[in-house]
Design an enzyme around this catalytic site. Structure first.
Site, PDB file in Angstrom:
ATOM      1  N   GLU A  63      -6.890  49.925   3.059  1.00 39.61           N
ATOM      2  CA  GLU A  63      -8.207  49.317   2.911  1.00 39.61           C
ATOM      3  C   GLU A  63      -8.448  48.295   4.013  1.00 39.61           C
ATOM      4  O   GLU A  63      -7.498  47.802   4.651  1.00 39.61           O
ATOM      5  CB  GLU A  63      -8.349  48.665   1.532  1.00 39.61           C
ATOM      6  CG  GLU A  63      -7.315  47.577   1.272  1.00 39.61           C
ATOM      7  CD  GLU A  63      -7.248  47.145  -0.182  1.00 39.61           C
ATOM      8  OE1 GLU A  63      -7.573  47.962  -1.063  1.00 39.61           O
ATOM      9  OE2 GLU A  63      -6.841  45.995  -0.425  1.00 39.61           O
TER      10      GLU A  63
ATOM     11  N   LYS B   3      -8.926  45.013   6.067  1.00 45.51           N
ATOM     12  CA  LYS B   3      -8.483  43.619   5.996  1.00 45.51           C
ATOM     13  C   LYS B   3      -9.595  42.776   6.592  1.00 45.51           C
ATOM     14  O   LYS B   3      -9.812  42.772   7.802  1.00 45.51           O
ATOM     15  CB  LYS B   3      -7.175  43.396   6.758  1.00 45.51           C
ATOM     16  CG  LYS B   3      -6.638  41.978   6.571  1.00 45.51           C
ATOM     17  CD  LYS B   3      -5.378  41.751   7.360  1.00 45.51           C
ATOM     18  CE  LYS B   3      -4.770  40.394   6.958  1.00 45.51           C
ATOM     19  NZ  LYS B   3      -5.728  39.278   7.053  1.00 45.51           N
TER      20      LYS B   3
ATOM     21  N   ARG C 226     -10.158  34.166   0.982  1.00 48.23           N
ATOM     22  CA  ARG C 226      -9.662  34.692  -0.289  1.00 48.23           C
ATOM     23  C   ARG C 226     -10.341  33.973  -1.453  1.00 48.23           C
ATOM     24  O   ARG C 226     -10.487  32.749  -1.457  1.00 48.23           O
ATOM     25  CB  ARG C 226      -8.142  34.480  -0.355  1.00 48.23           C
ATOM     26  CG  ARG C 226      -7.415  35.151  -1.511  1.00 48.23           C
ATOM     27  CD  ARG C 226      -7.054  36.568  -1.191  1.00 48.23           C
ATOM     28  NE  ARG C 226      -6.188  37.172  -2.194  1.00 48.23           N
ATOM     29  CZ  ARG C 226      -4.872  37.346  -2.043  1.00 48.23           C
ATOM     30  NH1 ARG C 226      -4.276  36.932  -0.938  1.00 48.23           N
ATOM     31  NH2 ARG C 226      -4.161  37.938  -2.988  1.00 48.23           N
TER      32      ARG C 226
ATOM     33  N   ARG D 212      -7.800  30.493  -2.369  1.00 46.79           N
ATOM     34  CA  ARG D 212      -6.414  30.943  -2.392  1.00 46.79           C
ATOM     35  C   ARG D 212      -5.451  29.800  -2.708  1.00 46.79           C
ATOM     36  O   ARG D 212      -4.328  30.033  -3.161  1.00 46.79           O
ATOM     37  CB  ARG D 212      -6.034  31.596  -1.056  1.00 46.79           C
ATOM     38  CG  ARG D 212      -5.996  30.661   0.126  1.00 46.79           C
ATOM     39  CD  ARG D 212      -5.704  31.432   1.414  1.00 46.79           C
ATOM     40  NE  ARG D 212      -4.400  32.072   1.353  1.00 46.79           N
ATOM     41  CZ  ARG D 212      -4.126  33.263   1.879  1.00 46.79           C
ATOM     42  NH1 ARG D 212      -5.075  33.939   2.486  1.00 46.79           N
ATOM     43  NH2 ARG D 212      -2.918  33.761   1.806  1.00 46.79           N
TER      44      ARG D 212
ATOM     45  N   GLU E 174     -12.040  38.918  -1.322  1.00 45.61           N
ATOM     46  CA  GLU E 174     -12.426  38.108  -0.169  1.00 45.61           C
ATOM     47  C   GLU E 174     -13.931  37.911  -0.199  1.00 45.61           C
ATOM     48  O   GLU E 174     -14.672  38.735  -0.744  1.00 45.61           O
ATOM     49  CB  GLU E 174     -12.053  38.819   1.140  1.00 45.61           C
ATOM     50  CG  GLU E 174     -10.589  39.076   1.325  1.00 45.61           C
ATOM     51  CD  GLU E 174      -9.939  38.090   2.291  1.00 45.61           C
ATOM     52  OE1 GLU E 174     -10.683  37.369   2.988  1.00 45.61           O
ATOM     53  OE2 GLU E 174      -8.712  38.043   2.334  1.00 45.61           O
TER      54      GLU E 174
ATOM     55  N   ARG F  37       6.884  36.728  -0.042  1.00 40.36           N
ATOM     56  CA  ARG F  37       6.153  37.862   0.518  1.00 40.36           C
ATOM     57  C   ARG F  37       7.005  39.117   0.393  1.00 40.36           C
ATOM     58  O   ARG F  37       8.073  39.219   0.972  1.00 40.36           O
ATOM     59  CB  ARG F  37       5.828  37.613   1.994  1.00 40.36           C
ATOM     60  CG  ARG F  37       4.812  36.488   2.216  1.00 40.36           C
ATOM     61  CD  ARG F  37       4.561  36.307   3.703  1.00 40.36           C
ATOM     62  NE  ARG F  37       3.717  35.142   3.948  1.00 40.36           N
ATOM     63  CZ  ARG F  37       2.402  35.193   4.058  1.00 40.36           C
ATOM     64  NH1 ARG F  37       1.781  36.344   3.935  1.00 40.36           N
ATOM     65  NH2 ARG F  37       1.702  34.107   4.296  1.00 40.36           N
TER      66      ARG F  37
END
Length: 508
Positions: free
Chosen positions: A206, A208, A213, A228, A257, A363
């Site tokens: 998808e 970016k 955010r 975020r 977003e 992450r």
């Protein structure tokens, strides 16, 4: 239970700062967390008063200098209560009463405790990179699985609350709660689009977006929107509130977003989007949302459901506001998504494993970002005064990467390239407000501002402590939507080294 002395927090903080060993940091923190009687212990250790910012100015804090106590006597509870009382002072004569309250507290503190308090109150102790180490310490102190601790932190958004729950054996009590933001899931950089597709298998590719955010919570007609960093911005984005209120559901939590678009549908500069987040009221610049995940829908929590199921729910509720992308694409389709994203003015694509659950914290590799150029989110450590047409402005930035083991950021380079006149003026104001040391050449600042840097790669260099330096670094933009805990690590910089010349043992 024995009350914890404030001096124990000071000594533990010093011990953690004095070692580069992650295991030693975890052990020192765990020992104190295990014995704590108040969550303020965790707050102080990560460098934040339990009340948050209490309004103690830099000059006020450093002007207060009563003779220090000879022996430690303050408890953590007493310090926490004193800071809470300070924050509550208001009304006529409040400035003088605040000085008196702070002076009284400092008079009971030893020299080491006074120094700690000054750095705590001015933000100089704040070290977001310590977050991961503290989570490991909480798990060790409570003899609890690390994944359970990280999940509780994702849902609570509070390290002190997570520590209390862990010590009580109540980590499972945290649930997704409408109106309380969840810590966002993050992505890792991909080597390339083909590499990401090969590693993740069944996936979605998808766009970016070059946006900010947001996390949206709706319960009936009540809508709340967060950044975020979990800061609420509901009041400043009424157009998003109205849109979410019209979605076909009674309750929902969406991750996505938002950005401002030009008339041709392409994104406006990131700074323009972020300007709305700091506004005091609605501006003419309208924001458009693009959602990519659904964490809750009409009474059903979806955090533990695979991404494929969450995407089904997302399409049912968000319709035209779902971010563009293709599920289970062929390699040709994936390349087309990337090309379309770039031609539309976006950063690249995200590649996400369809079986992945929603997990915040470290992450992972189940979400990967593909961008055509190298960029890093780094922390500003200092800045040099400019010369020539930049005389009187702070120009050459000192850049640091996050230490994954909780130490201070590791300097990896400098740059003055890419700075517009407007950005030079802005950073001069902002960095002077964060200054801890100043001279005629350089201003050292608290490591609070994150900046996105574009670069050609990295090279081995003995000039900086991490053994690496950035090549041809240039400023893309500041990232006020991120905090230092989300900056890229020194390991991410080292990963950009040309493989044939990577030294066998870089300094750690």
């Amino acid at each position: 239970m024995v009350t914890v002395l404030f001096s124990e927090v000071v000594e533990t903080s010093a011990a953690v700062g004095a070692t580069r060993s992650r295991l030693a940091k975890v052990a020192a923190l765990a020992d104190l967390v295990r014995r704590m009687t108040t969550p303020a212990v965790v707050s102080f250790l990560i460098g934040v008063p339990s009340q948050g910012r209490i309004g103690a100015g830099y000059r006020t804090v450093f002007d207060i200098a009563p003779p220090p106590a000879l022996e430690p006597s303050l408890t953590v509870d007493e310090v926490d209560a004193a800071l809470g009382a300070y924050a509550a002072i208001s009304g006529k004569g409040s400035a003088q009463r605040r000085v008196e309250a702070l002076t009284s507290l400092f008079a009971r503190a030893t020299a080491a405790e006074q120094d700690f308090l000054r750095r705590l109150l001015t933000g100089e102790l704040r070290q977001g990179a310590l977050e991961g180490v503290m989570l490991d310490a909480i798990a060790r102190a409570a003899d609890a699985p690390g994944e359970d601790v990280r999940r509780a932190f994702m849902l609570s958004g509070s390290l002190p609350d997570t520590a209390v729950a862990a010590l009580k054996g109540e980590l499972g009590a945290f649930r997704l709660e409408l109106g309380r933001p969840v810590r966002p899931m993050l992505a890792s950089p991909a080597e390339s689009l083909p590499a990401a597709l090969a590693e993740l298998g069944a996936c979605v590719v998808e766009h970016k977006l070059d946006g900010a955010r947001i996390q949206v919570h709706r319960s009936g007609d009540s809508v709340r929107i967060f950044t975020r960093t979990l800061r609420e911005i509901t009041r400043t984005v009424p157009e998003l509130v109205a849109l979410v209120r019209d979605l076909p559901c009674t309750s929902v939590v969406l991750d996505g977003e938002t950005l401002a678009l030009n008339d041709d549908g392409k994104p406006r500069p990131f700074q323009e989007t972020m300007s709305r987040f700091g506004a005091q009221d609605e501006r003419e610049l309208l924001l458009s949302p693009f959602f990519f995940d659904c964490l809750h829908l009409d009474g059903e929590d979806l955090l533990d459901a695979p991404l494929s199921a969450r995407l089904d729910a997302l399409r049912r509720v968000a319709g035209a506001h779902v971010i563009p992308g293709v599920v289970s694409p062929s390699s040709e389709q994936a390349e087309a998504v990337l090309e379309n994203a770039l031609s539309a003015g976006h950063e690249g694509v995200m590649v996400k494993a369809l079986e992945s659950v929603y997990a915040a914290g470290r992450r992972g590799r189940s979400w990967q970002k593909v961008k055509p150029v190298h960029t890093l989110d780094l922390v500003v450590l200092g800045v040099e005064w400019g010369s020539g047409r930049r005389r009187g402005l702070l120009s050459n930035l000192h850049l640091g990467a996050r230490d994954p083991d909780g130490g201070p950021p590791v300097m990896v380079g400098k740059t003055f390239k890419g700075l517009t006149d407007e950005l030079l003026a802005w950073q001069t104001r902002e960095l002077m407000a964060l200054a801890t040391e100043k001279n005629d050449w350089v201003v050292t600042v608290r490591p609070e501002l994150v900046i996105e840097i574009e670069l050609d790669g990295a090279q081995v260099s003995p000039r900086y402590p991490g053994g690496v330096a950035l090549r041809f670094a240039r400023v893309v933009r500041y990232r006020p939507d991120k905090d230092p805990a989300e900056a890229d690590t020194i390991d991410a910089v080292r990963a950009l080294l040309p493989q044939p010349t990577t030294p066998p043992d870089l300094p750690t």
